[in-house]
Design an enzyme around this catalytic site. Structure first.
Site, PDB file in Angstrom:
ATOM      1  CG  ASP A 115      -2.223 -13.441  10.696  1.00  0.00           C
ATOM      2  OD1 ASP A 115      -3.275 -13.559  11.352  1.00  0.00           O
ATOM      3  OD2 ASP A 115      -2.073 -12.562   9.830  1.00  0.00           O
ATOM      4  CD  GLU A 143      -0.083  -4.673  11.712  1.00  0.00           C
ATOM      5  OE1 GLU A 143       0.733  -4.169  10.922  1.00  0.00           O
ATOM      6  OE2 GLU A 143      -0.840  -5.611  11.418  1.00  0.00           O
TER       7      GLU A 143
HETATM    8  C1  6A9 Z   1      -4.060  -7.564   3.808  1.00  0.00           C
HETATM    9  C2  6A9 Z   1      -3.171  -5.756   2.470  1.00  0.00           C
HETATM   10  C3  6A9 Z   1      -2.708  -2.225   1.795  1.00  0.00           C
HETATM   11  C4  6A9 Z   1      -3.432  -8.984  10.752  1.00  0.00           C
HETATM   12  O1  6A9 Z   1      -5.791  -5.870  12.169  1.00  0.00           O
HETATM   13  C5  6A9 Z   1      -6.339  -6.649  11.168  1.00  0.00           C
HETATM   14  C6  6A9 Z   1      -5.639  -7.995  11.080  1.00  0.00           C
HETATM   15  C7  6A9 Z   1      -5.751  -8.734  12.404  1.00  0.00           C
HETATM   16  O2  6A9 Z   1      -7.072  -9.141  12.618  1.00  0.00           O
HETATM   17  C8  6A9 Z   1      -4.877  -9.967  12.464  1.00  0.00           C
HETATM   18  O3  6A9 Z   1      -4.913 -10.502  13.757  1.00  0.00           O
HETATM   19  N1  6A9 Z   1      -4.243  -7.783  10.697  1.00  0.00           N
HETATM   20  C9  6A9 Z   1      -3.449  -9.626  12.116  1.00  0.00           C
HETATM   21  O4  6A9 Z   1      -2.669 -10.771  12.153  1.00  0.00           O
HETATM   22  C10 6A9 Z   1      -4.120  -7.111   9.383  1.00  0.00           C
HETATM   23  C11 6A9 Z   1      -4.625  -7.991   8.263  1.00  0.00           C
HETATM   24  C12 6A9 Z   1      -4.607  -7.405   6.914  1.00  0.00           C
HETATM   25  C13 6A9 Z   1      -5.007  -8.441   5.884  1.00  0.00           C
HETATM   26  C14 6A9 Z   1      -5.306  -7.891   4.555  1.00  0.00           C
HETATM   27  C15 6A9 Z   1      -4.343  -6.612   2.741  1.00  0.00           C
HETATM   28  C16 6A9 Z   1      -3.588  -4.353   2.257  1.00  0.00           C
HETATM   29  O5  6A9 Z   1      -2.478  -3.604   1.830  1.00  0.00           O
END
Ligand code: 6A9
Length: 783
Positions: free
Chosen positions: A516, A747
């Site tokens: 990100d 996380e």
């Molecule tokens: C947001 C909000 C309830 C961000 O683990 C999933 C991803 C990874 O692939 C990525 O590398 N996470 C990491 O930088 C989480 C992404 C969530 C995005 C959607 C929605 C929901 O609120």
């Protein structure tokens, strides 16, 4: 051809499946395999949710009324705001057994799941759920709290009505709750058994929107409470209800068994026997033996030499179990963004992908209960070692999502239940956006495992046919990257689609990379090259090449991969493109200046943050290496692309071990403390994310490289070994300690605040790589 017609063709291609035999049509995924995975805890977004792997399934689940600060709340969907002090699977084998613990403000709940194919059962077999409820001592004197209301529901997504048993006596024996029939399994019946005489209340609803179940129940209870003063379901059902809810109000401690029998149950003389096998003392015995089996298998696969102490062992088991218990089945259509300026007649700005099924693990049951492409590769590193058939089934589902361009949508929001959790602005998927092809990590292991004769005959056979069929899909996936994410010069790559117009971001984000807000060139343009993407391309080429070798394909295509793999692993080329040879670090390259900052501006009477170039020093962006040391700079190291005798390796170990750069006692920081962007917000709304915090997927990759270099002869072998041991024990100690203190896996972890868990709690995706860190199991990246 007009421009419009060309765009239309592009759009249509992006929602057309790749024309190639489907992975899921392989014989190995039919028959017994398919039936054995029919029922499961495949609704990870709720605290306990059961469904089958079919688009319109019967679904079942649990709700209860929790009491927090004197207020009642209905629990159902996993929500961090419920503030459970812990919840998660302490054992789960991904197939027919799981045990979960939930602690809700003094109420201790356990849910056990067991599945089996009995004599006379229909397709997919029967299953049982045991619910246990207990109170923590401290809250026993709370008179209200001593009655606990549990709700169990069963619903038919197809809308077919369910029969509620005409009279539910409050009795000790098994009582019939509901019955119905389903195309795939025939007639079915649901029973409840408890040793205590229980009062059961009921309600039936007719509705097709399953993501609103909590609201239905909450309203029914609230309306009835206003009329009667009791927190009970009203004992009424709507005509031809397809959702049946049962409420049992218990005094703790209590235990309830619920059994689902498929096949024409009541016409079957063995019915009593089947019920008693799946309830009461016989269920206790079966659960116990399943638990033992689970523990033994865990030891056999992940704890062969008793590498860790018993306190850590149970955390490792919970990590695996939460990953497996987080596996879900989703069905629906992704929404694909139309090109800028285009809308459908009905004003929609998207076009639906084809209806598709996805069987996948999820990063977090509460925050992100859906499939994410690059997360999944890391999940599969753990899962294939536990159950290679489940893993192939999951990877197969993902590969069947390839469109005719060779693209896979990054975030899979399938079906209304999944959609209900996602804010509008995150829903649309862009067919020009990539995400690291981490599935190659797991596929590479399968291919090498076959080479090394590491699998049983049956497994090896299935893996071979899997790889054979996957080959053409992997090739088009690779070609998509190779053609759409290439840089200006041959052999260079960059994540396309960064915003070069933004005035709000300190450094324009690169969501596609998975990292990100990790800082890249400050002013994106087509001169850019990203070292992480180059390394993913290397992994992909090596993997496809190794499959081609194994399948003995003597084609031009194989020769291409051979050539490409040699080019991408050429050390001198890598260094020419990405190495800063003064400090021995690998960097992105692009149009960049360090002299930027965020400042508050008054825009039309509103304060907003804008980016500006620092005037006083005025250093305009210029083409250069982008000098941020962090995870991206370690990619060549992670992939084992640095020769073990190279001085660069020594420098990499310097960066890793330096406490002002990456080293902390809790794992490695994502970004060096010395970086100009370290812990900086990206916009007024975006706090730092990959700008310092400790992430477990990348730490695992770096650890595996340390392990690799510690086992190869060379001048830095000893040093790599020492760092390996330290980093490994730091990671284990910190994740385990956080789990014990907070009840959750996180996380990421705070590099400053004593390694405290951060971000989404109950993040049971790649943080579960803990299992492999404990077991010292690493990917076969290194040829
Ligand atoms: C947001 C909000 C309830 C961000 O683990 C999933 C991803 C990874 O692939 C990525 O590398 N996470 C990491 O930088 C989480 C992404 C969530 C995005 C959607 C929605 C929901 O609120």
């Amino acid at each position: 051809e007009t421009e419009g017609a060309a765009t239309l063709r592009t759009v249509m291609r992006s929602v057309t499946p790749l024309s190639a035999p489907r992975m899921m049509d392989l014989p190995q995924f039919q028959g017994d395999h398919k039936e054995s995975l029919y029922w499961g805890t495949y609704r990870p977004n709720v605290y306990l949710g059961i469904r089958s792997r079919t688009p319109l399934s019967l679904i079942a689940g649990l709700m209860w009324i929790g009491l927090k600060n004197g207020q009642y709340f209905l629990r159902h969907v996993c929500q961090d705001s419920d503030e459970l002090s812990t919840y998660g699977w302490t054992a789960h084998n991904g197939r027919d057994y799981g045990h979960q613990m939930l602690v809700d403000h003094g109420l201790l709940l356990t849910t056990s799941f067991l599945k089996e194919k009995g004599e006379g059962s229909g397709y997919g077999g029967d299953w049982a759920v045991r619910l246990g409820a207990n109170s923590e001592r401290s809250s026993l004197n709370d008179a209200q709290g001593s009655t606990t209301h549990l709700f169990f529901y069963i619903a038919d997504e197809s809308g077919k009505s369910i029969t509620m048993a005409s009279h539910v006596p409050s009795s000790r024996g098994p009582v019939l709750l509901a019955s119905g029939s389903h195309d795939e399994i025939g007639d079915w019946e649901l029973y409840l058994r408890s040793e205590d005489g229980l009062e059961i209340h009921r309600a039936g609803f007719k509705s097709m929107s399953m993501h609103n179940l909590s609201d239905l129940v909450q309203q029914a209870v609230a309306t009835n409470a206003m009329q009667t003063g009791n927190l009970n379901l009203p004992d009424m059902t709507e005509d031809s209800s397809n959702i049946m809810t049962y409420q049992v109000s218990i005094k703790t401690p209590a235990q309830i068994d619920i059994v689902f029998l498929s096949g024409s149950a009541s016409k079957n003389p063995k019915i009593e026997e089947r019920i008693s096998k799946l309830t009461g003392p016989m269920l206790s015995a079966r659960l116990e033996s399943k638990q033992k089996e689970f523990e033994e298998r865990y030891d056999q696969i992940f704890n062969v030499n008793n590498k860790i102490d018993s306190k850590e062992l149970s955390v490792g088991r919970a990590a695996l179990s939460n990953l497996l218990g987080g596996v879900g089945y989703f069905y629906g259509q992704s929404k694909i963004a139309l090109p800028k300026g285009f809308t459908q007649k009905n004003a929609d700005k998207y076009i639906p992908y084809w209806p598709a099924a996805l069987y996948t693990a999820v990063p977090s049951r509460s925050f992100f209960p859906r499939g994410f492409l690059w997360d999944e590769g890391f999940h599969q590193l753990v899962i294939w070692r536990w159950d290679v058939h489940i893993s192939m089934d999951i990877i197969g589902h993902w590969l069947d999502l390839l469109n005719s361009d060779g693209w896979i949508p990054r975030e899979q929001i399938l079906g209304a239940e999944a959609l209900s959790k996602v804010p509008e602005e995150f829903v649309l998927q862009y067919p020009s956006n990539g995400n690291p092809p981490t599935l190659f990590l797991a596929i590479r292991d399968l291919a090498s495992g076959i080479h090394a004769k590491q699998f049983s005959g049956d497994e090896a056979e299935k893996i071979s046919s899997f790889l054979e069929r996957a080959y053409i899909r992997l090739n088009s996936w690779f070609q998509w990257f190779n053609s759409t994410q290439s840089g200006k010069y041959e052999g260079t790559f960059y994540w396309h689609g960064r915003d070069n117009m933004t005035t709000r971001e300190l450094n324009p984000k690169t969501l596609t990379s998975g990292l990100d807000d990790y800082p890249r060139a400050s002013h994106p343009n087509d001169e850019e090259r990203h070292v992480d993407l180059r390394c993913w391309m290397l992994l992909a080429t090596n993997c496809i090449r190794s499959i081609a070798e194994f399948l003995k394909m003597d084609s031009a295509l194989e020769k291409d991969y051979y050539k490409m793999s040699n080019q991408l692993s050429d050390f001198r080329t890598l260094n020419k493109l990405h190495l800063d040879d003064k400090i021995g670090a690998y960097f992105d390259y692009g149009n960049h200046t360090e002299k930027v900052r965020l400042r508050w501006y008054d825009v039309q009477d509103k304060d907003t943050m804008r980016r500006e170039l620092l005037r006083e020093t005025l250093q305009p962006p210029q083409l250069q290496l982008v000098p941020h040391v962090g995870y991206v700079s370690l990619f060549p190291f992670m992939m084992g692309a640095i020769p073990h005798e190279s001085w660069v390796l020594d420098k990499q170990l310097d960066l890793i071990s330096n406490t002002s750069i990456l080293w902390t006692d809790y794992g490695l920081r994502s970004l060096s403390r010395t970086s100009s962007i370290y812990m900086k917000r990206n916009t007024e709304h975006d706090p730092p994310y990959w700008r310092g915090a400790i992430w477990i997927n990348m730490n695992y990759m770096i650890l595996s490289a340390l392990h690799h270099y510690a086992n190869e002869d060379g001048p830095y072998k000893g040093r790599a070994g020492e760092l390996y041991d330290k980093l490994r024990s730091n990671l284990i100690r910190n994740i385990v300690q956080n789990y014990h203190e907070t009840g959750f896996f996180w996380e990421n972890y705070d590099q400053n605040n004593k390694g405290k868990g951060k971000g989404a709690r109950s993040f049971t995706g790649w943080t579960s790589l803990l299992v492999l860190i404990m077991a010292e199991s690493y990917p076969t990246l290194h040829r």
